[in-house]
Design a protein around this motif. Structure first.
Motif, PDB file in Angstrom:
ATOM      1  N   ASP A 117     -27.398  31.554  37.111  1.00  0.00           N
ATOM      2  CA  ASP A 117     -26.700  32.739  37.633  1.00  0.00           C
ATOM      3  C   ASP A 117     -27.685  33.872  37.933  1.00  0.00           C
ATOM      4  N   ARG A 118     -28.710  33.996  37.101  1.00  0.00           N
ATOM      5  CA  ARG A 118     -29.714  35.052  37.331  1.00  0.00           C
ATOM      6  C   ARG A 118     -30.493  34.772  38.613  1.00  0.00           C
ATOM      7  N   VAL A 119     -30.866  33.520  38.802  1.00  0.00           N
ATOM      8  CA  VAL A 119     -31.610  33.179  40.023  1.00  0.00           C
ATOM      9  C   VAL A 119     -30.764  33.520  41.251  1.00  0.00           C
ATOM     10  N   LYS A 120     -29.476  33.206  41.205  1.00  0.00           N
ATOM     11  CA  LYS A 120     -28.585  33.536  42.329  1.00  0.00           C
ATOM     12  C   LYS A 120     -28.505  35.048  42.531  1.00  0.00           C
ATOM     13  N   ALA A 121     -28.382  35.785  41.432  1.00  0.00           N
ATOM     14  CA  ALA A 121     -28.257  37.243  41.549  1.00  0.00           C
ATOM     15  C   ALA A 121     -29.535  37.870  42.087  1.00  0.00           C
ATOM     16  N   LEU A 122     -30.687  37.270  41.746  1.00  0.00           N
ATOM     17  CA  LEU A 122     -31.971  37.845  42.164  1.00  0.00           C
ATOM     18  C   LEU A 122     -32.413  37.341  43.541  1.00  0.00           C
ATOM     19  N   PRO A 181     -31.436  37.682  46.673  1.00  0.00           N
ATOM     20  CA  PRO A 181     -31.626  38.609  47.798  1.00  0.00           C
ATOM     21  C   PRO A 181     -32.970  39.339  47.758  1.00  0.00           C
ATOM     22  N   GLN A 182     -33.516  39.544  46.564  1.00  0.00           N
ATOM     23  CA  GLN A 182     -34.819  40.210  46.453  1.00  0.00           C
ATOM     24  C   GLN A 182     -35.977  39.224  46.654  1.00  0.00           C
ATOM     25  N   HIS A 183     -35.670  37.933  46.764  1.00  0.00           N
ATOM     26  CA  HIS A 183     -36.714  36.910  46.907  1.00  0.00           C
ATOM     27  C   HIS A 183     -36.389  35.995  48.086  1.00  0.00           C
TER      28      HIS A 183
END
Lengths: 311, 311
Positions: B65-70, B72-74
């Protein structure tokens, strides 16, 4: 809340007042600084804060005694440094090899045995070994004012922890009897250990490698790692405690940061900025700049050492 | 001593009897197996013992879930493994790179932030994230019989600890609210951290490196390192807990070792020797051979999940 004489070994003055005032603020239910008991974490350095540390850290005295006791099984040590000098009583010569020499002494004295065997060894040493100058057992060289402070904080709902640069298993062996602090509330430097299933059952064997040094910037990391929350109060005496006090001070609400300052050459020792052991320089400046409490041994303590614990 | 219904979610039978009998033995003042309250240490695995662990460890769900949330910044993650597959919903493809892939996901999701920021992130996640199959928040997927067991042991003077292969700071964030276990009683895997004095004050920054893995033989080492004494009772559910149970069993006097066995495909899951997650094979054999308690979810538990905690 607490009886007025909870800290009888502390002279009346600013230092004692700042302690009592802090405890009053965080325990007053109606106050803005009230903190729930489960959050009342207090951390204490050990060497030079709860017990003495001169002329050398007591754990080093233990290591030296161990090397002497083990020497008959290691005839090669007679001609091999750092052991040769050490066995001749020349500590400075022994430690001339720097960190490598110290690491060899620690490995020879602290590793190669199971955790149970190490605890037994430490326990025997604390029963027998005496301080060369003060002629008392090392575990009797604990500070009465700090024992009162530990008890006072616990009586006010605090959980008291040791956060030491010393070896965690060394301190845990006697901390409960001497300070009333159980093993699981001792944070310290950690050596590598290996699990082995022997014919007699599982053991943990102490390896000659350091895994984590709980000193300086390692102290906040150790607090986070072992305790997992920021202390409300932190007590130290040297530059090795500076980051722990900074970390504690950075929390919100009322906080107490206190340094024990060695100012009493008559009853104990006087040293600070130029001492090899327990050097107090930057942390003293920061305490003055930030208004942290500084306990002058000479002025703030009317008693130094605790009565010997019941044997 | 304890009311007869302290474990109402446990059916009457051998397993419940072995728990109650053990507690009776170590708390009976007049008995040969009496243990002082300060020595009553009980350790619990977390994943698969206190809360569920299927179809994947919940901390991995958090990492994804964190990878998905982050993402857009990557923007580069769209074409870079292991992130590209993960963002397309292909977990197996993402993890095809083995340990290196998992390490990259953990580093991207768990490191590069302060400890305070990490705690906030975990707290938000536990409030929002839901299990894909069971449609409840992850922190609601805790086992009612184990909550009763935690409370029952505490009511009988035990100090309850978590000893988890998961990240210690992940579990500490919610363990007190969910299990009544404070941060300082959570032992787990530890990442490296770095102390930094920023203009805004001191912080601990989480680094993308694992320092200590609290699993298998790491569990006795973690217990020794964090707690410093051998548990009286240990609870697990997989081969990752075997050494912890061996270590506990090797102590003197009355001991309790218990495995939760997933035998309930209807209410939860049924799996053991062939499962990727929570594999239970050698430890089950040893439990049968040594007479350790085995809690069959199907037969021993009349309730599985706890009521949702008060929001």
């Amino acid at each position: 809340m607490s009886p007025p004489d909870a800290l009888p070994s502390w002279n009346e003055g600013n230092t004692k007042r700042s302690i009592v005032e802090f405890v009053r603020r965080v325990t007053a239910h109606s106050g803005a600084d009230f903190v729930a008991p489960s959050q009342r974490i207090a951390v204490f350095d050990n060497d030079g804060c709860l017990w003495a540390e001169q002329p050398m850290y007591f754990q080093l005295a233990f290591a030296i005694d161990r090397v002497k006791a083990l020497a008959p099984q290691h005839p090669d040590w007679k001609t091999k440094e750092p052991f040769a000098s050490l066995l001749k009583g020349d500590l400075n010569g022994s430690l001339a090899g720097g960190e490598h020499a110290a690491a060899e002494i620690v490995a020879a004295s602290h590793a190669g045995m199971t955790t149970d065997e190490f605890q037994r060894t430490v326990r025997e040493w604390t029963r027998r070994a005496h301080h060369p100058k003060l002629k008392r057992r090392y575990v009797e060289l604990v500070y009465q004012p700090m024992l009162e402070l530990l008890r006072y904080l616990r009586a006010n709902g605090f959980k008291t922890f040791i956060v030491t640069g010393g070896g965690v298993e060394f301190v845990r062996t006697w901390a409960e009897e001497v300070y009333g602090i159980p093993p699981e509330q001792v944070v310290g430097s950690v050596g590598k250990q290996q699990f082995e299933l022997r014919r007699t059952g599982p053991v943990l064997v102490r390896l000659p490698a350091v895994d984590f040094v709980d000193d300086k910037a390692g102290k906040p990391a150790g607090i986070q790692r072992f305790i997992g929350r920021r202390p409300l109060a932190a007590f130290g005496n040297s530059d090795g405690d500076l980051e722990m006090l900074q970390w504690t001070a950075a929390g919100e609400g009322a906080r107490l940061m206190l340094l024990v300052h060695y100012t009493d050459a008559r009853r104990e020792w006087a040293y600070d900025r130029d001492s090899q052991v327990g050097k107090l320089d930057k942390a003293l400046d920061e305490a003055h700049a930030k208004g942290w409490a500084v306990a002058s041994m000479k002025d703030d303590w009317n008693t130094i050492f605790a009565n010997p614990p019941r044997a």
